[in-house]
Each structure stands twice: as C-alpha cells, then as structure tokens.
Design a protein around this motif. Structure first.
Motif, short mmCIF file in Angstrom:
data_model
loop_
_atom_site.label_atom_id
_atom_site.label_comp_id
_atom_site.label_asym_id
_atom_site.label_seq_id
_atom_site.Cartn_x
_atom_site.Cartn_y
_atom_site.Cartn_z
N ALA A 29 0.64 -0.98 0.03
CA ALA A 29 -0.08 -0.29 0.01
C ALA A 29 0.78 1.26 -0.11
O ALA A 29 0.66 2.40 -0.65
CB ALA A 29 -0.89 -0.08 1.11
N HIS A 30 2.06 1.09 0.81
CA HIS A 30 2.78 2.41 0.85
C HIS A 30 3.68 2.77 -0.56
O HIS A 30 3.60 3.97 -1.09
CB HIS A 30 3.92 2.26 1.94
N GLU A 31 3.94 1.57 -1.11
CA GLU A 31 4.51 1.74 -2.31
C GLU A 31 3.61 2.29 -3.51
O GLU A 31 3.97 3.24 -4.14
CB GLU A 31 5.27 0.32 -2.92
N LEU A 32 2.11 1.86 -3.39
CA LEU A 32 1.13 2.35 -4.43
C LEU A 32 1.00 3.85 -4.08
O LEU A 32 0.89 4.70 -4.85
CB LEU A 32 -0.04 1.64 -4.24
N GLY A 33 0.82 4.22 -2.64
CA GLY A 33 0.87 5.67 -2.33
C GLY A 33 2.06 6.50 -2.88
O GLY A 33 1.85 7.67 -3.42
N LEU A 34 3.30 5.81 -2.82
CA LEU A 34 4.44 6.68 -3.32
C LEU A 34 4.42 7.02 -4.75
O LEU A 34 4.76 7.98 -5.18
CB LEU A 34 5.82 5.85 -2.96
N ALA A 35 3.85 6.00 -5.46
CA ALA A 35 3.97 6.22 -7.16
C ALA A 35 2.80 6.97 -7.17
O ALA A 35 3.05 8.02 -8.11
CB ALA A 35 3.53 4.69 -7.61
N GLN A 36 1.77 7.14 -6.65
CA GLN A 36 0.58 7.96 -6.96
C GLN A 36 1.10 9.59 -6.49
O GLN A 36 1.11 10.43 -7.20
CB GLN A 36 -0.52 7.81 -6.30
N ALA A 37 1.81 9.82 -5.47
CA ALA A 37 2.31 11.11 -4.79
C ALA A 37 3.31 11.56 -5.96
O ALA A 37 3.31 12.70 -6.11
CB ALA A 37 2.85 10.88 -3.33
N ARG A 38 4.31 10.49 -6.18
CA ARG A 38 5.09 11.31 -7.22
C ARG A 38 4.63 11.60 -8.49
O ARG A 38 4.96 12.47 -9.18
CB ARG A 38 6.27 10.13 -7.68
#
Length: 311
Positions: A287-296
């Motif tokens: 979930a954190h990795e998905l969040g990082l991808a979206q935030a970037r």
C-alpha cells in the motif's frame, strides 16, 4: 522490524527548520492503517523539500502531521508499515488486559521516547516554526477539540494528544488528559477531516490528504445499539457517532467543491487496498509503495498549486 537507517535523516535537515509555503493549510485525514498509503504523501512532500507552515491531522492523520513536522521520512513510513511486526503492537491478549486491541499507551507514549523503537525527533519538531492542530473529541459533550503546538511543551504532551486523537472506542481505552476523557477525532461532526479548523483560521488554499477513494460515501451505522452500549457513560458521543456519516460526506463534498474552484488540491487514493485494521505487513508495504507512486505522479501539480514550480 525495519531498522532506522543509521543516518536518521539528520544530514538533510537544517539546523533550524524553515517553511517555504505560508498561504496553504495541509490537512491529513485519519483512517487507521490506511495511513500506510497516505503516509506516502507526507514522505513525498518531505523528500521534495515542501515545508508547509500550517498542518492539521486527526487520528492516524495526527501521526502523519507530527511526523511530517519532525521531518522524519523513516518514522513517517515506519509508523504505519513495519511497526505492526512489533510484538507489543497489540492483539487480543492486550485487549483482554484492558490495554486495547491496539496497545495505545505503548504505540503513542512509549515508542517515541529516546530509548523507544521509534524515537521521535522532538528537537526538530519544536524548532519547526509551523503551526499544528491535532483534533480529538471530548467525550462529555462530543465537542471537537483542537490542540496546538502551544499545548505541547514536553514530548509527552504531544504524544498523549496524538493518542487521544487516535483512540478508537471499544478497541482502545479512552485517553484522559487533565481529568477529561477524549476519543478519536474521526468521531466528531466533521467525520475526521479537519477542514473546519483551517477554515476557522482564515485559510483559502488547501492541500488535503484523504484516505478514501473518490467514489466513497459513508453510510449510516448499522448497529446503533452497540454504539450506545460502548458510550453508555457518554450518550452525547453515541449520538455523534450515529450522525457523523452525514458530516463526513458533507466535508468531502465541500472539499470537492473547493477543488473545482481551484482552491484545493486533493490527494485522493486511486485505490485503497487495506482497511483501517490491517496487520499484514506485506500488504501495508505494498500500500505504501502504491501511495508513493501516486504521490510522485501528482507532485508536479502540488508544486504548481503551491507556487513552487521553479524551486
């Protein structure tokens, strides 16, 4: 658990923090372990050097807020990802002992101490000129309460207020501060989105980190008798719980209206793969990795909105 990097982010922090955005409110919604996803927005802001000088958070959003203000990317992530592997995090055994399904005293008041497993950078937090608002609900009358950095002269002052903001009744014992019981700020009339605090202080621009996808609509409680039983000492809280769905939906609609008017930029999860009680660390990491991808992906839009295009 994922150990803290030896560099502790310290080399990248100025001796005295400064803010480079002064006209915008940064708002973090709660959501329990859904913050594994939304903490990625805070991490991305920090890595991009975006330092906003007014920050509000409720429940898990309060943890995101104080971690952001301490400028600690490791703790921001770790709090909602690898920390669940700590055997003292809480389970049915701590619940039976009256400490809560989530062991709140340990999570919020002990881990952040200098010798704890997630030491909180109190010096950076106190040196940060940004203003902070942490929201909770006073149980006696179900009134929302916002604490500021002025209420936090010692580390325990901050820790216990973040705990109060995050106290899920029934799953954790209520948090008592100066003889007054408090519960999760998400149980108040706004449903856990502290937009009201920012509006009350005159803000006209908002960067808001939400923890539910765009199409989510909160529904009325299905078991009102359970809430009335849990809050038999505090009937006002029971009634607030039964109506908060309406306030939550209204808060989101107002945010979408502000977004359409160009006054708000919203980080709305493309998807939310975990629930608020998720304990499986591999899912929290994903979930954190998905969040990082979206935030970037969204970072250029944030920079433009915050007038940081050339910085």
């Amino acid at each position: 658990m994922d150990p803290r990097p030896t560099h502790h982010d310290a080399s990248s922090r100025p001796a005295r923090p400064t803010s480079n955005v002064t006209d915008t409110a940064l708002i973090f919604e709660g959501g329990g372990m859904r913050a594994s996803y939304t903490s990625a927005a805070a991490v991305t802001l920090l890595r991009a050097g975006i330092h906003i000088d007014w920050v509000a958070g409720v429940s898990a959003g309060a943890s995101n807020a104080v971690n952001y203000l301490s400028r600690d990317t490791w703790r921001t992530r770790h709090s909602f990802v690898d920390f669940v592997t700590d055997p003292r995090f809480g389970d049915w055994r701590t619940f039976v002992r009256g400490q809560g399904l989530f062991n709140a005293e340990y999570i919020y008041e002990r881990t952040g101490l200098p010798d704890g497993v997630m030491p909180f950078d109190w010096n950076t937090f106190r040196a940060n000129p940004a203003r902070l608002r942490v929201g909770a609900v006073r149980c006696a009358d179900a009134e929302p309460i916002y604490w500021s950095e002025d209420d936090m002269t010692e580390p325990i002052d901050m820790m216990v207020r973040v705990r109060a903001s995050s106290t899920m009744p029934g799953l954790m014992p209520l948090t008592t501060i100066n003889g007054v019981d408090y519960a999760d700020g998400a149980l108040g009339p706004t449903g856990g989105i502290p937009l009201d605090a920012a509006l009350a202080e005159g803000f006209d621009k908002f960067l808001v980190v939400l923890s539910r996808p765009r199409g989510y609509v909160k529904r009325p409680a299905r078991l009102p008798g359970v809430y009335r039983q849990v809050f038999r000492r505090y009937p006002a809280m029971a009634e607030s719980l039964l109506t908060r769905w309406r306030g939550y939906n209204e808060s989101r609609e107002l945010l979408f209206e502000l977004e359409r008017d160009g006054r708000a930029v919203l980080f709305v999860p493309d998807q939310m793969p975990v629930g608020n009680g998720e304990r499986r660390v591999e899912r929290l990491r994903a979930a954190h990795e998905l969040g990082l991808a979206q935030a970037r992906r969204e970072l250029p839009r944030w920079r433009e909105f915050l007038a940081l295009d050339g910085h």
